[in-house]
Write a protein that holds these residues in place. Structure first.
Motif, mmCIF file in Angstrom:
data_model
loop_
_atom_site.group_PDB
_atom_site.id
_atom_site.type_symbol
_atom_site.label_atom_id
_atom_site.label_comp_id
_atom_site.label_asym_id
_atom_site.label_seq_id
_atom_site.Cartn_x
_atom_site.Cartn_y
_atom_site.Cartn_z
ATOM 1 N N SER A 158 1.665 46.184 47.969
ATOM 2 C CA SER A 158 0.902 45.599 49.076
ATOM 3 C C SER A 158 0.676 46.610 50.187
ATOM 4 O O SER A 158 -0.408 46.681 50.780
ATOM 5 C CB SER A 158 1.636 44.375 49.629
ATOM 6 N N TRP A 214 -3.858 39.443 50.576
ATOM 7 C CA TRP A 214 -3.181 38.173 50.269
ATOM 8 C C TRP A 214 -3.938 37.395 49.202
ATOM 9 O O TRP A 214 -3.360 36.949 48.213
ATOM 10 C CB TRP A 214 -3.051 37.334 51.537
ATOM 11 N N ILE A 215 -5.233 37.234 49.395
ATOM 12 C CA ILE A 215 -5.990 36.411 48.453
ATOM 13 C C ILE A 215 -6.187 37.129 47.123
ATOM 14 O O ILE A 215 -6.246 36.500 46.062
ATOM 15 C CB ILE A 215 -7.348 35.973 49.061
ATOM 16 N N LYS A 217 -4.006 38.794 45.615
ATOM 17 C CA LYS A 217 -2.764 38.683 44.853
ATOM 18 C C LYS A 217 -2.446 37.252 44.437
ATOM 19 O O LYS A 217 -1.405 36.986 43.836
ATOM 20 C CB LYS A 217 -1.601 39.275 45.664
ATOM 21 N N ARG A 218 -3.365 36.321 44.750
ATOM 22 C CA ARG A 218 -3.179 34.948 44.269
ATOM 23 C C ARG A 218 -3.590 34.897 42.798
ATOM 24 O O ARG A 218 -4.633 35.422 42.410
ATOM 25 C CB ARG A 218 -4.043 33.958 45.048
ATOM 26 N N HIS A 219 -2.799 34.237 41.988
ATOM 27 C CA HIS A 219 -3.091 34.122 40.552
ATOM 28 C C HIS A 219 -3.781 32.785 40.278
ATOM 29 O O HIS A 219 -3.158 31.822 39.803
ATOM 30 C CB HIS A 219 -1.798 34.266 39.749
ATOM 31 N N TRP A 220 -5.058 32.753 40.588
ATOM 32 C CA TRP A 220 -5.853 31.545 40.391
ATOM 33 C C TRP A 220 -6.707 31.685 39.137
ATOM 34 O O TRP A 220 -7.266 32.748 38.857
ATOM 35 C CB TRP A 220 -6.758 31.295 41.597
ATOM 36 N N ARG A 223 -11.332 32.514 39.518
ATOM 37 C CA ARG A 223 -11.372 33.700 40.369
ATOM 38 C C ARG A 223 -12.531 33.664 41.354
ATOM 39 O O ARG A 223 -12.441 34.240 42.437
ATOM 40 C CB ARG A 223 -11.453 34.957 39.506
ATOM 41 N N LYS A 226 -11.938 32.682 45.009
ATOM 42 C CA LYS A 226 -11.489 33.670 46.004
ATOM 43 C C LYS A 226 -12.664 34.178 46.829
ATOM 44 O O LYS A 226 -12.560 34.351 48.052
ATOM 45 C CB LYS A 226 -10.794 34.842 45.305
ATOM 46 N N THR A 230 -13.229 33.503 50.795
ATOM 47 C CA THR A 230 -13.298 34.694 51.651
ATOM 48 C C THR A 230 -14.559 34.687 52.502
ATOM 49 O O THR A 230 -14.501 34.883 53.724
ATOM 50 C CB THR A 230 -13.247 35.973 50.793
ATOM 51 N N SER A 273 -6.211 47.135 43.571
ATOM 52 C CA SER A 273 -4.960 46.464 43.212
ATOM 53 C C SER A 273 -4.622 46.692 41.742
ATOM 54 O O SER A 273 -3.461 46.966 41.388
ATOM 55 C CB SER A 273 -5.076 44.962 43.499
#
Length: 285
Positions: A158, A214-215, A217-220, A223, A226, A230, A273
């Protein structure tokens, strides 16, 4: 072109040539990541000592309509080109402390020359402060270089991602304002809108960068959600700033530029990332 401009452009071109030399010499694209990381670190330092504390002032004479925005261009030349390029050179080519001290002396000499030429001035800053800061900045480049040699996760992932995304977020936020006068921020912190705008832009881009990370690294599973969230958040933040009398948009495309930019920056965040998680690409043969 003004006399001052040649000095800044010359320094910028030499910095780019140094970075190209390092990339050719090492044949490793991770050094570009290191370079951007050091730009990100420099931006954060400048946000404190330059944007808010007004430590010094540059006179590159590249922007005629606003002297503070013109000074910003000098800050960008220093912190987005010269110092990160030298730091990348030190870390990538494994330079020792003797070389580091010599390079710090060279930078101190350049700063002294710019002062004597009256193309740069100190408010409360001293050349010694620059030298002491570089004694930390350059060794940190070596630390980051080592970290970028391996796959990263958790806090280090991060942190490095924040430093990498920050320069893109910050530069694409403030540069249109300086050249195109598409908006300004008014908070009453400083005497001029350009000073308020520069300071608040730093807060905006740093906060936005944290959100992108932050967003990202969200595992949604969805996709695309996001990107929707945003763009919606950036839109709402801008509207709220307008309602509060902080943001003043001056052109029709201003708001939509930052909404679209947020989507692009999120895409970049996801891209970097993945690179950090997988480790550096293999060296080119």
């Amino acid at each position: 072109m003004d006399f001052n401009s040649y000095w800044y452009l010359g320094l910028g071109i030499l910095s780019i040539l140094l970075l190209i030399y390092v990339c050719i010499k090492t044949r490793s694209s991770r050094n570009l990541l290191l370079f951007v990381t050091m730009v990100g670190l420099g931006y954060i330092i400048e946000a404190v000592i330059y944007n808010f504390a007004h430590s010094y002032h540059y006179y590159p004479k590249l922007i005629k309509h606003d002297s503070f925005y013109d000074s910003n261009m000098g800050a960008i030349a220093s912190n987005a080109l010269t110092l990160p390029a030298i730091a990348t050179h030190i870390a990538a080519l494994r330079k020792n402390w003797t070389t580091i001290f010599l390079l710090i002396g060279l930078i101190a000499g350049i700063e002294w020359t710019f002062l004597k030429l009256n193309i740069y001035s100190h408010n409360w800053w001293k050349i010694g402060f620059t030298s002491l800061g570089l004694l930390v900045y350059f060794p940190l480049a070596k630390v980051f270089h080592q970290l970028l040699s391996n796959p990263l996760n958790g806090f280090l992932h991060s942190l490095l991602l924040f430093l990498i995304v920050g320069p893109f977020s910050g530069s694409f936020h403030i540069i249109p304002i300086m050249f195109l006068s598409n908006r300004y921020y008014e908070l009453g912190w400083f005497a001029h809108h350009s000073q308020d705008t520069t300071a608040f832009s730093a807060i905006f881009y740093l906060s936005a960068s944290l959100f992108y990370i932050w967003i990202a690294k969200r595992h949604w599973k969805l996709r695309w959600l996001k990107y929707v969230l945003t763009s919606l958040l950036i839109y709402c933040v801008n509207i709220l700033l307008q309602k509060a009398g902080i943001l003043h948009s001056l052109v029709w495309w201003d708001l939509w530029y930052y909404v679209i930019l947020s989507v692009i920056l999120l895409k970049l965040t996801l891209f970097f990332s993945k690179i950090l998680s997988n480790g550096p690409p293999p060296k080119k043969a």
